[in-house]
Design an enzyme around this catalytic site. Sequence first.
Site, PDB file in Angstrom:
ATOM      1  N   HIS A  61     -23.657  -8.625  21.522  1.00 10.68           N
ATOM      2  CA  HIS A  61     -22.195  -8.528  21.499  1.00 10.68           C
ATOM      3  C   HIS A  61     -21.718  -8.475  20.046  1.00 10.68           C
ATOM      4  O   HIS A  61     -22.440  -8.871  19.123  1.00 10.68           O
ATOM      5  CB  HIS A  61     -21.567  -9.738  22.188  1.00 10.68           C
ATOM      6  CG  HIS A  61     -21.743  -9.727  23.668  1.00 10.68           C
ATOM      7  ND1 HIS A  61     -21.055 -10.594  24.483  1.00 10.68           N
ATOM      8  CD2 HIS A  61     -22.498  -8.971  24.498  1.00 10.68           C
ATOM      9  CE1 HIS A  61     -21.395 -10.366  25.741  1.00 10.68           C
ATOM     10  NE2 HIS A  61     -22.282  -9.382  25.776  1.00 10.68           N
ATOM     11  N   GLU A  63     -19.641 -10.288  18.400  1.00 12.33           N
ATOM     12  CA  GLU A  63     -19.629 -11.589  17.725  1.00 12.33           C
ATOM     13  C   GLU A  63     -21.028 -11.980  17.258  1.00 12.33           C
ATOM     14  O   GLU A  63     -21.199 -12.493  16.150  1.00 12.33           O
ATOM     15  CB  GLU A  63     -19.096 -12.688  18.661  1.00 12.33           C
ATOM     16  CG  GLU A  63     -17.675 -12.465  19.136  1.00 12.33           C
ATOM     17  CD  GLU A  63     -17.568 -11.761  20.478  1.00 12.33           C
ATOM     18  OE1 GLU A  63     -16.642 -12.083  21.238  1.00 12.33           O
ATOM     19  OE2 GLU A  63     -18.412 -10.890  20.779  1.00 12.33           O
ATOM     20  N   CYS A  91     -16.908 -14.335  25.223  1.00  5.87           N
ATOM     21  CA  CYS A  91     -17.514 -14.766  26.485  1.00  5.87           C
ATOM     22  C   CYS A  91     -18.178 -16.130  26.257  1.00  5.87           C
ATOM     23  O   CYS A  91     -18.244 -16.608  25.115  1.00  5.87           O
ATOM     24  CB  CYS A  91     -18.542 -13.735  26.943  1.00  5.87           C
ATOM     25  SG  CYS A  91     -20.046 -13.710  25.923  1.00  5.87           S
TER      26      CYS A  91
END
Length: 177
Positions: A61, A63, A91
């Site tokens: 992801h 991040e 998430c």
Amino acid sequence: MTDSTFSFTPQDELFMRRAMELAAAAEAQGEVPVGAVLVKDGAVIAEGWNRSITACDATAHAEIQVLRKAGAVLGNYRLLDTTLYVTLEPCPMCAGALLHSRVKRIVFGAPDLKAGAAGTVLDLFSSQAAYHYATVEKGLLEQECRAQLQAFFQRRRKEIKARKEAEKQAQQQAGNE
């Protein structure tokens, strides 16, 4: 203009717009358009975007990409006194990684109605189980971030529908031969 009660600075908006540019780069590669920028003392330390599809890695992801790069740049997994700008609410996996890396402030654009872990579905940042607390500010350029994601998924649904229709027609033609 934002949909939140947070007071964002012009610098906050600048960094979120950069995250949106990175999200566009993700989309150009066939990825879900999420971009992230990590800042320390007003300077960008690391940037990233979703790479789960192209890297065949569920953990890739935006991040996580940023945390990996920033750790290498700073020589430490603890990213003290940093701010993460991300176009979509983190998430649970990313929220856990952000807490573990000690990011001080998380600013996100659009809420994630299915898996948001910064207050929409879950709130890992204010959990009593959290060993670190971060400030979470939501809604910076929310409408623009949401529109970017919605346009991607609308296009993706049309592409899937067109592909299924083409496959159906090909099967019908093969059956007629």
